[in-house]
Design a protein around this motif. Structure first.
Motif, PDB file in Angstrom:
ATOM      1  N   THR A 155      60.963  11.102  60.567  1.00  0.00           N
ATOM      2  CA  THR A 155      60.113  10.274  59.724  1.00  0.00           C
ATOM      3  C   THR A 155      60.959   9.249  58.989  1.00  0.00           C
ATOM      4  OG1 THR A 155      60.248  11.776  57.841  1.00  0.00           O
ATOM      5  CG2 THR A 155      58.411  12.112  59.366  1.00  0.00           C
ATOM      6  N   TYR A 194      53.969  11.510  69.675  1.00  0.00           N
ATOM      7  CA  TYR A 194      52.914  10.873  68.896  1.00  0.00           C
ATOM      8  C   TYR A 194      53.514  10.195  67.678  1.00  0.00           C
ATOM      9  CZ  TYR A 194      49.798  13.992  71.509  1.00  0.00           C
ATOM     10  OH  TYR A 194      49.122  14.666  72.492  1.00  0.00           O
ATOM     11  N   CYS A 195      53.018   9.015  67.358  1.00  0.00           N
ATOM     12  CA  CYS A 195      53.426   8.396  66.102  1.00  0.00           C
ATOM     13  C   CYS A 195      52.349   8.660  65.049  1.00  0.00           C
ATOM     14  CB  CYS A 195      53.665   6.897  66.266  1.00  0.00           C
ATOM     15  SG  CYS A 195      52.272   5.956  66.880  1.00  0.00           S
ATOM     16  N   ARG A 196      52.792   8.667  63.831  1.00  0.00           N
ATOM     17  CA  ARG A 196      51.916   8.975  62.701  1.00  0.00           C
ATOM     18  C   ARG A 196      52.194   8.019  61.562  1.00  0.00           C
ATOM     19  NH1 ARG A 196      52.904  13.813  58.466  1.00  0.00           N
ATOM     20  NH2 ARG A 196      50.950  13.712  57.305  1.00  0.00           N
ATOM     21  N   ASP A 241      45.941  10.178  56.980  1.00  0.00           N
ATOM     22  CA  ASP A 241      46.887  10.233  58.090  1.00  0.00           C
ATOM     23  C   ASP A 241      46.259   9.605  59.321  1.00  0.00           C
ATOM     24  OD1 ASP A 241      48.402  13.501  57.423  1.00  0.00           O
ATOM     25  OD2 ASP A 241      48.731  11.519  56.588  1.00  0.00           O
ATOM     26  N   TYR A 242      47.055   8.837  60.047  1.00  0.00           N
ATOM     27  CA  TYR A 242      46.577   8.186  61.249  1.00  0.00           C
ATOM     28  C   TYR A 242      47.561   8.473  62.377  1.00  0.00           C
ATOM     29  CZ  TYR A 242      43.892   5.800  57.678  1.00  0.00           C
ATOM     30  OH  TYR A 242      43.074   5.541  56.603  1.00  0.00           O
ATOM     31  N   TRP A 243      47.014   8.710  63.573  1.00  0.00           N
ATOM     32  CA  TRP A 243      47.843   9.092  64.716  1.00  0.00           C
ATOM     33  C   TRP A 243      47.641   8.130  65.880  1.00  0.00           C
ATOM     34  CZ3 TRP A 243      51.208  13.263  64.691  1.00  0.00           C
ATOM     35  CH2 TRP A 243      51.108  14.126  63.607  1.00  0.00           C
ATOM     36  N   TYR A 287      56.216  12.629  66.152  1.00  0.00           N
ATOM     37  CA  TYR A 287      56.038  14.050  66.395  1.00  0.00           C
ATOM     38  C   TYR A 287      55.960  14.249  67.901  1.00  0.00           C
ATOM     39  CZ  TYR A 287      54.935  14.345  61.443  1.00  0.00           C
ATOM     40  OH  TYR A 287      55.004  14.277  60.067  1.00  0.00           O
TER      41      TYR A 287
END
Length: 114
Positions: free
Chosen positions: A49, A93-95, A102-104, A36
């Motif tokens: 994604t 940002y990666c997710r 959810d983890y960022w 993102y």
């Protein structure tokens, strides 16, 4: 679960960058990883994604220029960005999305100079 992103930087328009994001901790095999971005004064938006099965999804503005891929064994997701434009300038940002939540990642700055 922790995500560590890297690979951002300053590049001229038309250039390329490759982002990486490595996830560590308790990673379930079924998940979705993605990238993102958030430009100054704008909301965070989806870039691309990829599912654990390899299915991909892209924002229209990056189709044909960006490629998302993953190394499942390394729990790492990549974003190859080609033909970069000034409007791609943002914090990326990666997710990681899986059944526990959810983890960022911490974000990496991409700046494209025109």
């Amino acid at each position: 679960v922790q995500l560590q992103a890297s690979g951002g930087g300053l590049v001229q328009a038309g250039g390329s960058l490759r982002l990486s994001c490595a996830a560590s901790g308790s990673i379930f095999s079924i998940n979705v990883m993605g990238w993102y971005r958030q430009a100054p004064g704008k909301q965070r938006e989806l870039v691309a994604t990829i599912t654990s099965g390899g299915n991909t999804n892209y924002q229209d503005s990056v189709k044909g220029r960006f490629t998302i891929s993953r190394d499942t064994a390394k729990n790492t997701v990549y974003l190859q960005m080609n033909s970069l434009k000034s409007e791609d300038t943002a914090v990326y940002y990666c997710r990681l999305a899986m059944r526990t939540g959810d983890y960022w990642g911490q974000g990496t700055q991409v700046t494209v100079s025109s």
